[in-house]
Design a protein around this motif. Structure first.
Motif, PDB file in Angstrom:
ATOM      1  N   VAL A  43      43.597  44.293  43.899  1.00 59.86           N
ATOM      2  CA  VAL A  43      42.271  43.760  44.206  1.00 59.86           C
ATOM      3  C   VAL A  43      41.170  44.806  44.059  1.00 59.86           C
ATOM      4  O   VAL A  43      40.115  44.530  43.495  1.00 59.86           O
ATOM      5  CB  VAL A  43      42.263  43.106  45.612  1.00 59.86           C
ATOM      6  N   CYS A  46      40.062  45.087  40.614  1.00 56.18           N
ATOM      7  CA  CYS A  46      40.063  43.812  39.875  1.00 56.18           C
ATOM      8  C   CYS A  46      38.753  43.605  39.115  1.00 56.18           C
ATOM      9  O   CYS A  46      37.668  43.857  39.627  1.00 56.18           O
ATOM     10  CB  CYS A  46      40.281  42.649  40.839  1.00 56.18           C
ATOM     11  N   ALA A  47      38.888  43.147  37.872  1.00 57.91           N
ATOM     12  CA  ALA A  47      37.706  42.824  37.068  1.00 57.91           C
ATOM     13  C   ALA A  47      37.905  41.458  36.415  1.00 57.91           C
ATOM     14  O   ALA A  47      37.460  41.224  35.304  1.00 57.91           O
ATOM     15  CB  ALA A  47      37.481  43.911  36.026  1.00 57.91           C
ATOM     16  N   LYS A  48      38.588  40.564  37.142  1.00 57.11           N
ATOM     17  CA  LYS A  48      38.923  39.261  36.543  1.00 57.11           C
ATOM     18  C   LYS A  48      37.750  38.295  36.485  1.00 57.11           C
ATOM     19  O   LYS A  48      37.830  37.293  35.794  1.00 57.11           O
ATOM     20  CB  LYS A  48      40.067  38.606  37.326  1.00 57.11           C
ATOM     21  N   CYS A  49      36.709  38.541  37.277  1.00 62.77           N
ATOM     22  CA  CYS A  49      35.520  37.679  37.157  1.00 62.77           C
ATOM     23  C   CYS A  49      34.273  38.547  37.212  1.00 62.77           C
ATOM     24  O   CYS A  49      34.343  39.737  37.545  1.00 62.77           O
ATOM     25  CB  CYS A  49      35.507  36.578  38.219  1.00 62.77           C
ATOM     26  N   LEU A  51      32.004  38.879  39.240  1.00 68.47           N
ATOM     27  CA  LEU A  51      31.581  39.434  40.534  1.00 68.47           C
ATOM     28  C   LEU A  51      31.938  40.911  40.675  1.00 68.47           C
ATOM     29  O   LEU A  51      31.377  41.605  41.523  1.00 68.47           O
ATOM     30  CB  LEU A  51      32.179  38.620  41.688  1.00 68.47           C
ATOM     31  N   HIS A  52      32.848  41.406  39.837  1.00 69.30           N
ATOM     32  CA  HIS A  52      33.190  42.833  39.955  1.00 69.30           C
ATOM     33  C   HIS A  52      32.027  43.717  39.508  1.00 69.30           C
ATOM     34  O   HIS A  52      31.917  44.863  39.931  1.00 69.30           O
ATOM     35  CB  HIS A  52      34.451  43.168  39.146  1.00 69.30           C
ATOM     36  N   ARG A  55      29.531  44.605  42.573  1.00 68.29           N
ATOM     37  CA  ARG A  55      30.053  44.926  43.906  1.00 68.29           C
ATOM     38  C   ARG A  55      30.011  46.434  44.148  1.00 68.29           C
ATOM     39  O   ARG A  55      30.093  47.228  43.205  1.00 68.29           O
ATOM     40  CB  ARG A  55      31.510  44.452  44.035  1.00 68.29           C
ATOM     41  N   VAL A 115      36.411  34.594  47.907  1.00 67.28           N
ATOM     42  CA  VAL A 115      36.211  35.615  46.866  1.00 67.28           C
ATOM     43  C   VAL A 115      36.055  36.975  47.550  1.00 67.28           C
ATOM     44  O   VAL A 115      35.464  37.092  48.615  1.00 67.28           O
ATOM     45  CB  VAL A 115      35.011  35.336  45.922  1.00 67.28           C
ATOM     46  N   LYS A 116      36.617  37.988  46.913  1.00 67.84           N
ATOM     47  CA  LYS A 116      36.669  39.308  47.533  1.00 67.84           C
ATOM     48  C   LYS A 116      35.479  40.185  47.166  1.00 67.84           C
ATOM     49  O   LYS A 116      35.327  41.273  47.734  1.00 67.84           O
ATOM     50  CB  LYS A 116      37.962  40.039  47.117  1.00 67.84           C
ATOM     51  N   CYS A 117      34.662  39.780  46.212  1.00 65.32           N
ATOM     52  CA  CYS A 117      33.506  40.587  45.813  1.00 65.32           C
ATOM     53  C   CYS A 117      32.219  39.813  46.078  1.00 65.32           C
ATOM     54  O   CYS A 117      32.174  38.597  45.932  1.00 65.32           O
ATOM     55  CB  CYS A 117      33.592  40.961  44.340  1.00 65.32           C
ATOM     56  N   THR A 132      39.455  31.839  40.199  1.00 71.56           N
ATOM     57  CA  THR A 132      40.004  33.100  39.693  1.00 71.56           C
ATOM     58  C   THR A 132      40.492  33.975  40.836  1.00 71.56           C
ATOM     59  O   THR A 132      41.523  34.637  40.735  1.00 71.56           O
ATOM     60  CB  THR A 132      38.926  33.865  38.888  1.00 71.56           C
ATOM     61  N   CYS A 133      39.744  33.985  41.947  1.00 74.43           N
ATOM     62  CA  CYS A 133      40.073  34.893  43.048  1.00 74.43           C
ATOM     63  C   CYS A 133      41.088  34.315  44.031  1.00 74.43           C
ATOM     64  O   CYS A 133      41.795  35.063  44.705  1.00 74.43           O
ATOM     65  CB  CYS A 133      38.795  35.282  43.800  1.00 74.43           C
ATOM     66  N   TYR A 136      44.693  35.609  45.096  1.00 75.09           N
ATOM     67  CA  TYR A 136      44.815  36.739  46.020  1.00 75.09           C
ATOM     68  C   TYR A 136      44.919  36.231  47.460  1.00 75.09           C
ATOM     69  O   TYR A 136      45.701  36.737  48.255  1.00 75.09           O
ATOM     70  CB  TYR A 136      43.612  37.687  45.896  1.00 75.09           C
TER      71      TYR A 136
END
Ligand code: URA
Ligand code: SF4
Length: 230
Positions: A43, A46-49, A51-52, A55, A115-117, A132-133, A136
């Motif tokens: 995590v 992570c750069a899957k969406c 939002l990274h 952040r 979402v984590k970001c 996407t998130c 996790y």
């Protein structure tokens, strides 16, 4: 303005939280280690969406690694993005009061987000970002194995129940988790109670009484005595 009833003795309720269900034999220490390692490996970088991109850091979660109760919010805000801890800003302070009104502490429960970001400008995360998130979060839940999940607000409630029903109609009753749409994720069974997001309660304090009704149902389910209130 209505206040949350005061916790009678938050620390005097060890049975109410922190009690690992031992059905998979994972101790709290092992669960905490597994969560930490998963965060580091998957995590944090992570750069899957998109939002990274803006952040400061991803905000994975906070609290007891084998709790009876998990709270799921929407996504980190500015304070959470800075500190790396979920629900520490104004809404977070209200959530902390809500937890204490349930005679629990933040250390006895687990708190995280869909979402984590942080979404820029605190916008609502898009459906694509949430989809996407959320794996996790599903992984977190498979380690946490709570008895009850409280989803805070529309995005968390609709995502975890795989429905478009408005939060005003979802809240106030227990739902079975996982819903049919998430049966293939290997998720542990739990009761899910949707309620209003504390940021909404700050804007609409008159709704706090409804959120408290929801939380009292959770307390009753977990066998936590409901404090008398004025
Ligand atoms: N709002 C959320 O949904 N999550 C946080 O962590 C903070 C505010
Ligand atoms: Fe990855 Fe989730 Fe952050 Fe998107 S919000 S970059 S999926 S951790």
């Amino acid at each position: 303005m209505r206040h949350w009833p005061r916790a009678e003795a938050a620390a005097a309720q060890p049975a109410a939280g922190g009690g690992a269900s031992d059905d998979d034999g994972l101790s709290e220490a092992d669960a905490a280690k597994a969560l930490e390692e998963y965060d580091q490996a998957n995590v944090r970088g992570c750069a899957k969406c998109v939002l990274h991109e803006q952040r400061t850091q991803a905000v994975f979660g906070d609290g007891c690694a084998r709790p009876e109760l998990v709270f799921v919010g929407e996504g980190p805000g500015a304070d959470e993005d800075k500190q790396g801890i979920p629900f520490v800003g104004r809404a977070g302070q209200l959530l902390t009061k809500m937890i204490e009104a349930m005679s629990l502490t933040r250390k006895q429960v687990y708190i995280c987000n869909i979402v984590k970001c942080r979404p820029p400008g605190n916008r609502t995360p898009t459906e694509e970002e949430m989809n996407t998130c959320s794996p996790y979060l599903y992984w977190q839940l498979s380690i946490l194995r709570p008895k009850v999940i409280v989803t805070l607000g529309r995005p968390a409630s609709q995502t975890l129940l795989q429905t478009k029903t408005p939060i005003s109609r979802l809240r106030g009753q227990f739902h079975d988790f996982p819903p049919p749409g998430l049966m293939d994720e290997g998720l542990p069974a739990a009761k899910l109670m949707p309620t209003f997001h504390p940021a909404y309660l700050l804007r609409s304090p008159g709704e706090k009484v409804k959120a408290w009704e929801d939380l009292k149902q959770v307390m009753a389910f977990l066998g936590i005595p409901i404090p008398p209130r004025g």
